[in-house]
Enzyme design. Structure first.
Site, short mmCIF file in Angstrom:
data_model
loop_
_atom_site.label_atom_id
_atom_site.label_comp_id
_atom_site.label_asym_id
_atom_site.label_seq_id
_atom_site.Cartn_x
_atom_site.Cartn_y
_atom_site.Cartn_z
N SER A 44 -13.04 -14.60 3.71
CA SER A 44 -14.14 -13.88 4.35
C SER A 44 -15.42 -14.72 4.31
CB SER A 44 -14.33 -12.52 3.67
OG SER A 44 -15.15 -11.68 4.45
N LYS A 98 -29.29 5.39 13.93
CA LYS A 98 -29.88 5.17 12.61
C LYS A 98 -29.08 5.91 11.55
CE LYS A 98 -33.06 3.72 9.73
NZ LYS A 98 -33.21 2.28 9.44
#
Length: 272
Positions: A44, A98
């Site tokens: 990763s 949001k």
């Protein structure tokens, strides 16, 4: 490294890229060769950093773990448990994207889709970074993108076939090769501070016996400290003797007379 935060590892990878592409003159060629040896794990974000090695200089041990070119986000949601016991969580936001999913918010398909779009954007950027760094290493860009860009991990030997690394060799073997070739090899060693801890500011001011600046500041603070203590003491006494009576029945301080020598006289009037 097994990876971690996108921002942290992305910044670290860009710093390695800067070192790889830096030039000390006006030429476009780099003056530094960045060699990366993966002995254990570069997955990763770890591989995001490792693949920024100079072309042909990303090495790995045979059983090192590499890849995991993907993005994840995990969390535990307590919304159902809170709702069961009559607890309602309130979160006010401006903007439909949001904070779509929190540990206490209701999970809906729309909110999951918003989060998934964000993960997909990061994944695209991650794959683009790997492709730019490893372009052409296996002669088949489509194979590289299709087989190793979807979060899977590979052992070093398999990673070589996919173009994720350039050579199978451990870091010790590579360093020994450079030494035998006559190169000067340096090892960075972390130096531990003797004494267990760094001295505090006051210790540096009062206890320094070697630095001239420390002696000077020590003399200054020796003169200033008594005055500061007296001023602080009077300020505390004024606060304590204030007529509010919140700390008990103390004599009321009515007058503070300062003399020119820096001392002070305190006189009281009245009783308890």
């Amino acid at each position: 490294s097994p990876g971690g935060g996108v921002a942290d590892f992305g910044l670290a990878a860009e710093q390695i890229t800067r070192l790889r592409t830096i030039s000390l003159d006006d030429s476009k060629s780099s003056d530094l060769t960045v060699t990366v040896c993966v002995d254990r794990v570069a997955a990763s974000g770890g591989y995001m950093m490792a693949c920024q090695a100079s072309p042909g200089h990303l090495f790995a041990a045979p059983f090192a773990v590499l890849g995991s070119i993907g993005v994840l986000r995990s969390s535990i949601n307590y919304h159902g448990v809170l709702e069961k016991y009559g607890v309602k969580s309130m979160l006010l936001t401006a903007g439909e994207a949001k904070a779509p999913l929190t540990s206490t918010s209701e999970v809906t398909e729309e909110k999951v889709a918003i989060v998934q779009r964000g993960l997909d954007r990061v994944h695209v950027a991650f794959r683009k970074m790997v492709e730019d760094a490893r372009c052409g290493t296996d002669g088949n860009g489509s194979k590289l993108a299709r087989d190793v860009m979807e979060g899977d991990t590979f052992l070093g030997r398999d990673a070589l076939g996919y173009g994720l690394v350039d050579r199978i060799v451990t870091s010790d073997e590579y360093v020994l090769e450079r030494i035998m070739a006559g190169d000067r090899v340096l090892k960075l060693v972390k130096c531990e501070e003797k004494g267990g801890r760094m001295p505090s500011l006051l210790e540096l001011l009062f206890l320094s016996k070697k630095l001239t600046e420390g002696k000077f500041m020590g003399r200054v603070m020796t003169q200033v400290a008594p005055v500061l203590v007296r001023v602080g003491g009077i300020c505390g006494l004024l606060r304590l003797m204030d007529g509010g009576g919140s700390v008990g029945n103390y004599r009321r301080l009515n007058e503070v007379l300062w003399r020119r020598d820096g001392n002070c006289d305190v006189s009281y009037r009245g009783g308890m």
